[in-house]
Design an enzyme around this catalytic site. Structure first.
Site, PDB file in Angstrom:
ATOM      1  N   ARG A  94     -23.916 -12.975  42.661  1.00 14.34           N
ATOM      2  CA  ARG A  94     -24.251 -14.672  43.818  1.00 14.34           C
ATOM      3  C   ARG A  94     -24.225 -14.325  45.139  1.00 14.34           C
ATOM      4  O   ARG A  94     -23.522 -13.557  45.692  1.00 14.34           O
ATOM      5  CB  ARG A  94     -22.181 -15.369  43.461  1.00 14.34           C
ATOM      6  CG  ARG A  94     -23.431 -16.989  43.981  1.00 14.34           C
ATOM      7  CD  ARG A  94     -21.877 -16.868  44.892  1.00 14.34           C
ATOM      8  NE  ARG A  94     -22.309 -17.690  46.069  1.00 14.34           N
ATOM      9  CZ  ARG A  94     -21.914 -18.206  46.134  1.00 14.34           C
ATOM     10  NH1 ARG A  94     -20.423 -18.557  46.704  1.00 14.34           N
ATOM     11  NH2 ARG A  94     -21.292 -19.669  47.342  1.00 14.34           N
ATOM     12  N   HIS A 124     -25.366 -24.590  48.095  1.00 13.82           N
ATOM     13  CA  HIS A 124     -25.010 -24.589  46.802  1.00 13.82           C
ATOM     14  C   HIS A 124     -26.333 -24.451  45.557  1.00 13.82           C
ATOM     15  O   HIS A 124     -25.773 -25.167  44.690  1.00 13.82           O
ATOM     16  CB  HIS A 124     -24.147 -26.038  46.366  1.00 13.82           C
ATOM     17  CG  HIS A 124     -22.566 -25.662  47.495  1.00 13.82           C
ATOM     18  ND1 HIS A 124     -22.814 -26.856  48.471  1.00 13.82           N
ATOM     19  CD2 HIS A 124     -22.047 -25.236  47.476  1.00 13.82           C
ATOM     20  CE1 HIS A 124     -21.167 -26.683  48.928  1.00 13.82           C
ATOM     21  NE2 HIS A 124     -20.885 -25.829  48.572  1.00 13.82           N
ATOM     22  N   ARG A 135     -15.020 -28.919  57.172  1.00 13.40           N
ATOM     23  CA  ARG A 135     -16.320 -28.585  58.099  1.00 13.40           C
ATOM     24  C   ARG A 135     -16.952 -29.453  58.914  1.00 13.40           C
ATOM     25  O   ARG A 135     -16.667 -30.951  58.079  1.00 13.40           O
ATOM     26  CB  ARG A 135     -17.227 -27.983  56.974  1.00 13.40           C
ATOM     27  CG  ARG A 135     -16.575 -26.422  56.774  1.00 13.40           C
ATOM     28  CD  ARG A 135     -17.662 -25.706  56.018  1.00 13.40           C
ATOM     29  NE  ARG A 135     -17.531 -25.154  54.802  1.00 13.40           N
ATOM     30  CZ  ARG A 135     -17.951 -24.772  53.722  1.00 13.40           C
ATOM     31  NH1 ARG A 135     -19.375 -25.008  53.900  1.00 13.40           N
ATOM     32  NH2 ARG A 135     -17.077 -24.299  52.526  1.00 13.40           N
ATOM     33  N   ASN A 191     -19.358 -11.957  42.628  1.00 14.54           N
ATOM     34  CA  ASN A 191     -19.724 -12.556  43.878  1.00 14.54           C
ATOM     35  C   ASN A 191     -18.411 -11.443  44.815  1.00 14.54           C
ATOM     36  O   ASN A 191     -17.244 -12.004  44.499  1.00 14.54           O
ATOM     37  CB  ASN A 191     -18.490 -13.887  43.432  1.00 14.54           C
ATOM     38  CG  ASN A 191     -18.407 -14.928  44.814  1.00 14.54           C
ATOM     39  OD1 ASN A 191     -19.735 -14.301  46.141  1.00 14.54           O
ATOM     40  ND2 ASN A 191     -18.643 -16.302  44.892  1.00 14.54           N
ATOM     41  N   GLU A 250     -21.223 -22.462  37.733  1.00 15.08           N
ATOM     42  CA  GLU A 250     -22.432 -21.600  38.521  1.00 15.08           C
ATOM     43  C   GLU A 250     -22.123 -19.880  37.883  1.00 15.08           C
ATOM     44  O   GLU A 250     -23.366 -20.103  38.037  1.00 15.08           O
ATOM     45  CB  GLU A 250     -21.589 -21.753  39.879  1.00 15.08           C
ATOM     46  CG  GLU A 250     -22.125 -23.333  41.108  1.00 15.08           C
ATOM     47  CD  GLU A 250     -21.461 -22.745  41.738  1.00 15.08           C
ATOM     48  OE1 GLU A 250     -20.004 -23.977  41.554  1.00 15.08           O
ATOM     49  OE2 GLU A 250     -21.912 -23.074  42.742  1.00 15.08           O
TER      50      GLU A 250
END
Ligand code: ADP
Length: 402
Positions: free
Chosen positions: A95, A184, A245, A7, A388
């Protein structure tokens, strides 16, 4: 078979090497501050037990290439390495945050694919350029090894236009690709499949609400195994209230704040991304801290928690209507897995909708994919630890076998 999952960000590379026969990580780590005067590398190798061999050191990494070189050296180190040679790596899974409308499934890297991926850069200017550098460096360091891209957005590509279009001029979708994409997806997909195992039902017959609650957070409505709606939008700023956020807000707020404060768009968006959410309300984005303060009677901490739970319930309620019938609600990621209060608050008082929690199971979830709802609850509430990296590695193997 060993798969390396990468990633790569604009100045970092997270990695994990997995043994696919066992489904276990052999090593993982992160290279940080690439391009700065001094970089940082944390590497963990756990052939037997977790944390068996953890090391952190500082060293400048002028570019991603030097960072990846160091990772390969650590993985193949004659004393502490977990593999003898880089040729043991059968495939590399990358990713990728944004696949736009180009990628609806994990995809083998080739020149044509990379060209399409470059076209997605305007949609994810902070993430996709770093991912592309990661792919290029991996191609150079592992010539002949197949590389696969796994997209955060692709699981949501099954949404219908009525769910993904915004009520704005259609030309803006056609010209600029302004629509809901969702994120996600790798986690939503992983926990949906694990949930089908717990429910003892094929995924194609499962109706689920998946609730991924980490620093970033999103929900998905999954009908017959396919995503039909999700809370994040064009970017990962939309949806529920997150750590820092804001989630969905009246879009006119942006202009109002900018005008009144004399901020430009960049500064305003920066505040909505990094200074808002739980942190914006109470100064902390970590629920462990927020719970401690709630116990001490801190009203702002209580408000932040109540707001987050309230917004999460709204989405779950909306998805119940969209799905019509729900087998299970699944909680996952840092908050979803570790915060019984958040789960209880979200699922409270919904017996008439078929949700009956088991307070004891909820308080003592044992990290195994399992129900925290009562045995006779018509809708199951499951907690499933997301993975993940494993999902990306599995997707990579599937593409290699095609
Ligand atoms: P990321 O989105 O960065 O991958 P994680 O999924 O690891 O994040 O989630 C991180 C968040 O999980 C933390 O900010 C914190 O709010 C929450 N968290 C972690 N452990 C606990 C805990 N024991 N209780 C409550 N919340 C927790």
């Amino acid at each position: 078979m060993k798969i390396l999952v990468i990633n790569a960000g604009s100045s970092s590379i997270k990695y994990q090497l997995l043994d696919m026969e066992k489904g276990n990580p052999l090593a993982s780590g992160v290279v940080e501050r690439i391009g700065e005067d001094m970089g940082n590398l944390t590497h963990k190798a756990y052939p037997g037990t977790a944390d068996e061999n953890k090391s952190t050191f500082e060293k400048p990494f002028p570019t991603h290439k030097e960072g990846m070189h160091e990772v390969v050296a650590l993985l193949t180190d004659s004393e502490k390495g977990v593999i003898k040679d880089r040729s043991e790596i059968a495939g590399i899974g990358h990713r990728i945050v944004h696949g736009g409308e180009y990628f609806f499934k994990p995809t083998l890297v080739d020149n044509e694919m990379l060209e399409k991926l470059r076209k997605t850069i305007p949609l994810a200017p902070l993430h996709n350029p770093g991912h592309i550098i990661g792919i290029e460096v991996a191609m150079e360091l592992f010539p002949g090894v197949k590389q696969v891209c796994v997209f955060d957005t692709s699981f949501h590509q099954t949404m219908e236009p009525k769910a993904y279009q915004y009520g704005i001029p259609y030309e803006l979708y056609e010209e600029l690709g302004v629509r809901r994409y969702g994120f996600h997806g790798t986690s939503h997909k992983y926990v949906a499949r694990e949930a089908s195992k717990v429910l003892g039902k094929p995924l194609e017959e499962c109706n689920l609400v998946t609730v991924h609650l980490g620093n970033g957070a999103s929900l998905s409505a999954v009908k017959n195994g396919k995503c039909i709606d999700t809370s994040m939008g064009l970017t990962p700023l939309g949806g529920i209230i997150m750590g820092t956020r804001c989630g969905d807000i009246d879009p006119a707020i942006l202009g109002y704040i900018a005008d009144q404060k004399g901020w430009d768009l960049k500064k305003t968006l920066n505040v909505l991304t990094h200074e808002s959410g739980l942190k914006g309300i109470c100064g902390s984005n970590d629920l462990r801290d927020i719970h401690k303060r709630r116990e001490e009677g801190d009203e702002r901490a209580q408000l932040a928690f109540d707001m987050a739970v309230h917004r999460c319930r709204q989405f779950i309620g909306a998805y119940f209507f969209e799905l019509g019938e729900v087998d299970a609600v699944i909680f996952t990621a840092g908050i979803g897995e570790n915060d019984p209060d958040y789960r209880a608050g979200t699922m409270e008082g919904l017996e008439k909708f078929g949700i009956k929690m088991d307070a004891d199971k909820n308080a003592n979830w044992n990290r195994q994919p399992s129900a925290v709802s009562a045995d006779d609850s018509p809708v199951k509430v499951l907690v499933i630890a997301t993975n993940e990296e494993l999902e990306i590695a599995n997707d990579t193997v599937a593409v290699l076998n095609e």
